[in-house]
Design a protein around this motif. Structure first.
Motif, PDB file in Angstrom:
ATOM      1  N   ALA A 569       4.357  13.845  -8.757  1.00 31.81           N
ATOM      2  CA  ALA A 569       3.762  13.526  -9.720  1.00 31.81           C
ATOM      3  C   ALA A 569       3.912  11.874  -9.814  1.00 31.81           C
ATOM      4  O   ALA A 569       4.979  11.164  -9.518  1.00 31.81           O
ATOM      5  N   GLY A 570       2.640  11.113  -9.988  1.00 35.23           N
ATOM      6  CA  GLY A 570       2.844   9.858 -10.349  1.00 35.23           C
ATOM      7  C   GLY A 570       1.575   9.009  -9.848  1.00 35.23           C
ATOM      8  O   GLY A 570       0.633   9.772  -9.789  1.00 35.23           O
ATOM      9  N   ASN A 571       1.637   8.023  -9.893  1.00 41.67           N
ATOM     10  CA  ASN A 571       0.192   6.985  -9.819  1.00 41.67           C
ATOM     11  C   ASN A 571       0.026   6.871  -8.148  1.00 41.67           C
ATOM     12  O   ASN A 571       0.889   6.168  -7.457  1.00 41.67           O
ATOM     13  N   LEU A 572      -0.833   7.509  -7.806  1.00 41.88           N
ATOM     14  CA  LEU A 572      -1.179   7.472  -6.417  1.00 41.88           C
ATOM     15  C   LEU A 572      -1.301   5.885  -5.741  1.00 41.88           C
ATOM     16  O   LEU A 572      -0.955   5.501  -4.665  1.00 41.88           O
ATOM     17  N   ALA A 573      -2.170   5.263  -6.690  1.00 42.13           N
ATOM     18  CA  ALA A 573      -2.463   3.746  -5.941  1.00 42.13           C
ATOM     19  C   ALA A 573      -1.286   3.100  -6.113  1.00 42.13           C
ATOM     20  O   ALA A 573      -1.098   2.247  -5.295  1.00 42.13           O
ATOM     21  N   SER A 574      -0.252   3.148  -7.002  1.00 44.14           N
ATOM     22  CA  SER A 574       0.682   2.463  -7.046  1.00 44.14           C
ATOM     23  C   SER A 574       1.721   2.614  -5.765  1.00 44.14           C
ATOM     24  O   SER A 574       2.442   1.824  -5.198  1.00 44.14           O
ATOM     25  N   HIS A 575       1.794   4.094  -5.441  1.00 47.23           N
ATOM     26  CA  HIS A 575       2.523   4.285  -4.173  1.00 47.23           C
ATOM     27  C   HIS A 575       1.915   3.639  -3.117  1.00 47.23           C
ATOM     28  O   HIS A 575       2.827   3.289  -2.159  1.00 47.23           O
ATOM     29  N   VAL A 576       0.748   3.693  -2.824  1.00 47.53           N
ATOM     30  CA  VAL A 576       0.058   3.177  -1.646  1.00 47.53           C
ATOM     31  C   VAL A 576      -0.093   1.851  -1.885  1.00 47.53           C
ATOM     32  O   VAL A 576       0.095   1.204  -0.634  1.00 47.53           O
ATOM     33  N   SER A 577      -0.089   1.390  -2.812  1.00 46.53           N
ATOM     34  CA  SER A 577      -0.103  -0.223  -2.936  1.00 46.53           C
ATOM     35  C   SER A 577       1.342  -0.635  -2.497  1.00 46.53           C
ATOM     36  O   SER A 577       1.431  -1.814  -1.893  1.00 46.53           O
ATOM     37  N   GLU A 578       2.364   0.040  -2.773  1.00 49.26           N
ATOM     38  CA  GLU A 578       3.745  -0.572  -2.463  1.00 49.26           C
ATOM     39  C   GLU A 578       3.714  -0.648  -1.050  1.00 49.26           C
ATOM     40  O   GLU A 578       4.187  -1.645  -0.400  1.00 49.26           O
ATOM     41  N   GLN A 579       3.295   0.435  -0.465  1.00 46.20           N
ATOM     42  CA  GLN A 579       3.446   0.404   1.061  1.00 46.20           C
ATOM     43  C   GLN A 579       2.595  -0.832   1.553  1.00 46.20           C
ATOM     44  O   GLN A 579       2.927  -1.412   2.769  1.00 46.20           O
ATOM     45  N   PHE A 580       1.223  -0.869   1.118  1.00 46.37           N
ATOM     46  CA  PHE A 580       0.473  -2.155   1.612  1.00 46.37           C
ATOM     47  C   PHE A 580       1.297  -3.570   1.439  1.00 46.37           C
ATOM     48  O   PHE A 580       1.295  -4.183   2.401  1.00 46.37           O
ATOM     49  N   ARG A 581       1.992  -3.628   0.222  1.00 44.70           N
ATOM     50  CA  ARG A 581       2.735  -4.815   0.011  1.00 44.70           C
ATOM     51  C   ARG A 581       3.862  -5.154   1.088  1.00 44.70           C
ATOM     52  O   ARG A 581       4.109  -5.994   1.675  1.00 44.70           O
ATOM     53  N   LEU A 582       4.515  -4.131   1.304  1.00 49.51           N
ATOM     54  CA  LEU A 582       5.672  -4.023   2.126  1.00 49.51           C
ATOM     55  C   LEU A 582       5.417  -4.573   3.622  1.00 49.51           C
ATOM     56  O   LEU A 582       5.774  -5.425   4.273  1.00 49.51           O
ATOM     57  N   LYS A 583       4.218  -3.759   4.121  1.00 50.58           N
ATOM     58  CA  LYS A 583       3.582  -4.160   5.281  1.00 50.58           C
ATOM     59  C   LYS A 583       2.956  -5.402   5.531  1.00 50.58           C
ATOM     60  O   LYS A 583       3.465  -6.325   6.566  1.00 50.58           O
ATOM     61  N   LEU A 584       2.158  -5.890   4.551  1.00 50.38           N
ATOM     62  CA  LEU A 584       1.516  -7.234   4.594  1.00 50.38           C
ATOM     63  C   LEU A 584       2.759  -8.394   4.606  1.00 50.38           C
ATOM     64  O   LEU A 584       2.482  -9.320   5.201  1.00 50.38           O
TER      65      LEU A 584
END
Length: 708
Positions: A569-584
């Motif tokens: 459970a949790g915020n899907l957008a926050s989870h994917v956004s964190e991956q985005f920020r790390l990679k970028l």
């Protein structure tokens, strides 16, 4: 208590858990929820779509075998509509959609046994046939959109009994029906009749009140599908669309002179099958002359009244949107008209956060209209498709793909040629050839773009939505914001779903009115940023796929994972956004360490060799990386970031740059380099790789000269 037909183990039913996948089932239930995931079932091919094959498991129960489940290319599959095939049920979704899997076993003898499954459980075929004889004599087989029921497509014997596979042919009931109504039966001796009785014309929208009655309808044929059983015509009048099944004999085209676009008069009996209205055709004729003109005029008048929105109410106060109100009305009318005409809608958008927001907004508006108009569970897959583009140019590659697929759909499924909606692409002269190819075949073209629009492209479109052509200041308008407003004009019922989308489409400097609208809808600025970043990341992967369900979960379901509880459970957008920020962030830091800084004519330049100092085939894409690098590094009023790859160059500038003029000036400095401005919206120039260093210097000098 029974015994397993494979191993003899005592079980409830006829098969034990360990042998579920060794048996093939014939499904005789009437609801998707009665299916058992993991089991293999026999089915009948309904038809093809771009993304897979629809298979009827029973009357009114259809699943999708997605192309990703196949062990070969979809184009090489030799199944034809009406063929019996074997598939595995992978999943039954909450909305009734059925996900099917490929079966290497395509013959009943390849399985270790065969059973029948109905609403009451599992049975031997003989038991089920005996218990179902009485019912088979009185129940008419169901005809679904674009498909034949099992009974209609099976072989029949003289007595109307079940064939060797236990499938009832329904000939007795058809004979009884023909005695009562004068219609032809389904034994292969049918005649194609023309209307002779003096029935009163009724509207399709009233058929739900006329079940069991023989009626006359007049309208336009919007699709004609030959199944393994009847020919199914989809007929539209001024109030709706209905399926009309006409039968000569199994797999034979009824009324071959009637095709898509024909204006017809049809007499038939109204039937209700699994809560879907359909008409059993008794007589059908194409209208000509004054009769056809009268019907067509009635349809056109009604369509015009239904299709054009009364006005355009912006999602938030924005001068640029107000300036294109009439253009938005025109575009919304074309989109709504396509839905009501049963014309497929193809949406082309860039594979960026802005592009996906725009495409998803249209999808959110159009799908409910399609469901309401057609009332078929699979209609949204036939009549709407969103196809992302990696570049902001609608070139010949994309156009050829679209034309090929639309001609296949016309010939294979009897569909009308589509409306192609291009958002954030197709708006410059570089897209003229692609648009003109669509025009040759008569496909409708609507283009909506917030920037970089060439007036010449207006001749290649049916509707062009552009603040630039309205002499409006579009400096603070994104394509996502523009198209979200268009979507609200298309379907005002989803306005509340769209209010936060404009804010999501901006990487920076979003108008406060859109941020306020998003906040009012429950999306604060942090959440808006997370949505934008999450969509940008997902847009990169499988860039040619629409990822409809995933994008819907991100943008419209408050980001919560499907289970809503537990460790996932949790915020899907926050989870994917964190991956985005790390990679970028990792890629930006690498790029910053390898920037070449220089000054020319008072202009500050940051030049990056993207071949040498980026991972070009991993996230982030070059354009997105340079956008972020430019935002972080820029200084002063005249700062330009240049990214140079093997045969292409990207420009980002704090001051306005005329890319075509830059390319022309650079071409004069390097005439042998083949310099061409190809991506106006992306700031992209192409050249010959052997002249790379010469081109870099020529472009820097040309930009400095223009901005000096």
């Amino acid at each position: 208590m029974g015994t397993c037909i494979i191993c003899g183990t005592p079980v409830e039913g006829r098969i034990c858990d360990s042998h579920q996948e060794d048996v093939v089932f014939e499904f005789r239930g009437n609801e998707a929820s009665q299916l058992t995931p993991g089991r293999f079932y026999s089915g009948v091919v309904d038809g093809y779509a771009d993304f897979g094959v629809f298979v009827d498991l029973a009357s009114g129960v259809t699943g999708l075998l997605h192309r990703s489940e196949l062990d070969r290319r979809l184009e090489s599959l030799d199944w034809e509509p009406g063929d019996t095939v074997f598939v595995q049920v992978k999943n039954v979704r909450d909305n009734g959609n059925i996900d099917l899997g490929w079966s290497i076993r395509q013959s009943e003898r390849d399985f270790r046994g065969a059973l029948v499954q109905d609403a009451d459980g599992d049975h031997d075929a003989e038991e089920s046939d005996e218990s179902g004889d009485a019912e088979d004599e009185v129940e008419t087989p169901t005809v679904r959109h674009g498909s034949a029921s099992r009974d209609e497509s099976s072989e029949s014997d003289e007595n109307g009994k079940s064939d060797e596979n236990g499938k009832s042919d329904g000939s007795k009931e058809s004979s009884e029906s023909s005695e009562n109504s004068g219609a032809d039966d389904r034994t292969g001796d049918a005649r194609e009749a023309e209307p002779t009785a003096d029935y009163e014309r009724v509207e399709i929208g009233t058929l739900s009140d006329r079940v069991g009655q023989t009626v006359r309808i007049e309208g336009e044929v919007v699709s004609a599908q030959q199944t393994g059983g009847p020919t199914v015509f989809e007929v539209r009048d001024e109030t709706g669309v209905v399926d009309a099944a006409a039968f000569v004999e199994a797999g034979v085209r009824a009324y071959p002179e009637v095709d898509v676009g024909s204006v017809v008069r049809l007499d038939g009996e109204v039937e209700l099958r699994h809560n879907e209205i359909q008409v059993e055709t008794e007589a059908l004729v194409s209208l000509e002359g004054d009769d056809a003109e009268t019907v067509q005029s009635r349809l056109d008048d009604a369509l015009r009244g239904r299709a054009r929105p009364d006005d355009v109410t912006p999602l938030a106060d924005h001068d640029a949107i107000a300036a294109v109100g009439t253009q938005l009305q025109d575009a919304a009318e074309e989109i709504r008209r396509a839905v009501f005409e049963s014309r497929p809608i193809i949406v082309r958008h860039t594979a960026t956060a802005d592009g996906y927001v725009a495409g998803a907004a249209v999808e959110r508006a159009v799908l409910p209209l399609i469901r309401e108009e057609h009332a078929k569970s699979d209609a949204e897959y036939h009549y709407f498709d969103r196809r992302p583009l990696e570049e902001a140019v609608y070139g010949m590659d994309a156009a050829t793909n679209d034309v090929t697929r639309m001609l296949q759909d016309r010939d294979r499924h009897g569909e009308k040629l589509p409306l192609v909606l291009l958002v954030g692409t197709g708006s410059t002269v570089e897209s003229s050839d692609g648009l003109d190819l669509l025009s040759i075949y008569g496909a409708k073209r609507v283009v909506a773009d917030a920037a970089a629009v060439d007036a010449e492209i207006e001749e290649s479109t049916d509707v062009l939505v552009s603040p630039v052509l309205a002499d409006a200041d579009a400096s603070d308008l994104s394509t996502g914001a523009l198209v979200a407003n268009l979507a609200a004009a298309v379907n005002d019922d989803v306005r509340d779903d769209l209010r936060h989308l404009p804010a999501v489409s901006y990487w920076e400097d979003a108008p406060q009115a859109y941020l306020d609208a998003a906040t009012d809808a429950g999306y604060d600025e942090t959440y808006v940023r997370e949505l934008r970043e999450a969509v940008a990341l997902e847009a990169y992967y499988q860039s040619y796929e629409d990822k409809r369900e995933l994008i819907t979960d991100l943008l419209f379901d408050n980001g919560v994972t499907p289970d809503g509880e537990g460790e996932n459970a949790g915020n899907l957008a926050s989870h994917v956004s964190e991956q985005f920020r790390l990679k970028l962030d990792a890629e930006v830091e690498t790029a910053k360490a390898n920037l070449e800084s220089r000054e020319a004519e008072g202009v500050q330049f940051a030049v990056l060799d993207t071949d040498a100092y980026t991972h070009r085939f991993d996230f982030p894409p070059t354009a997105l990386l340079l956008d972020e690098l430019h935002r972080r590094e820029r200084e002063g009023e005249k700062f330009v970031t240049v990214g140079v790859a093997m045969d292409e160059l990207y420009l980002r500038s704090t001051a306005d740059v005329d890319l075509r003029a830059v390319a022309e000036a650079a071409r004069e400095r390097a005439p042998e380099a083949g310099i061409t401005a190809v991506g106006i919206r992306e700031g992209r120039i192409e050249f010959l790789s052997g002249r790379r260093e010469q081109v870099k210097e020529a472009v820097v000098e040309a930009v400095a000269e223009q901005l000096a």
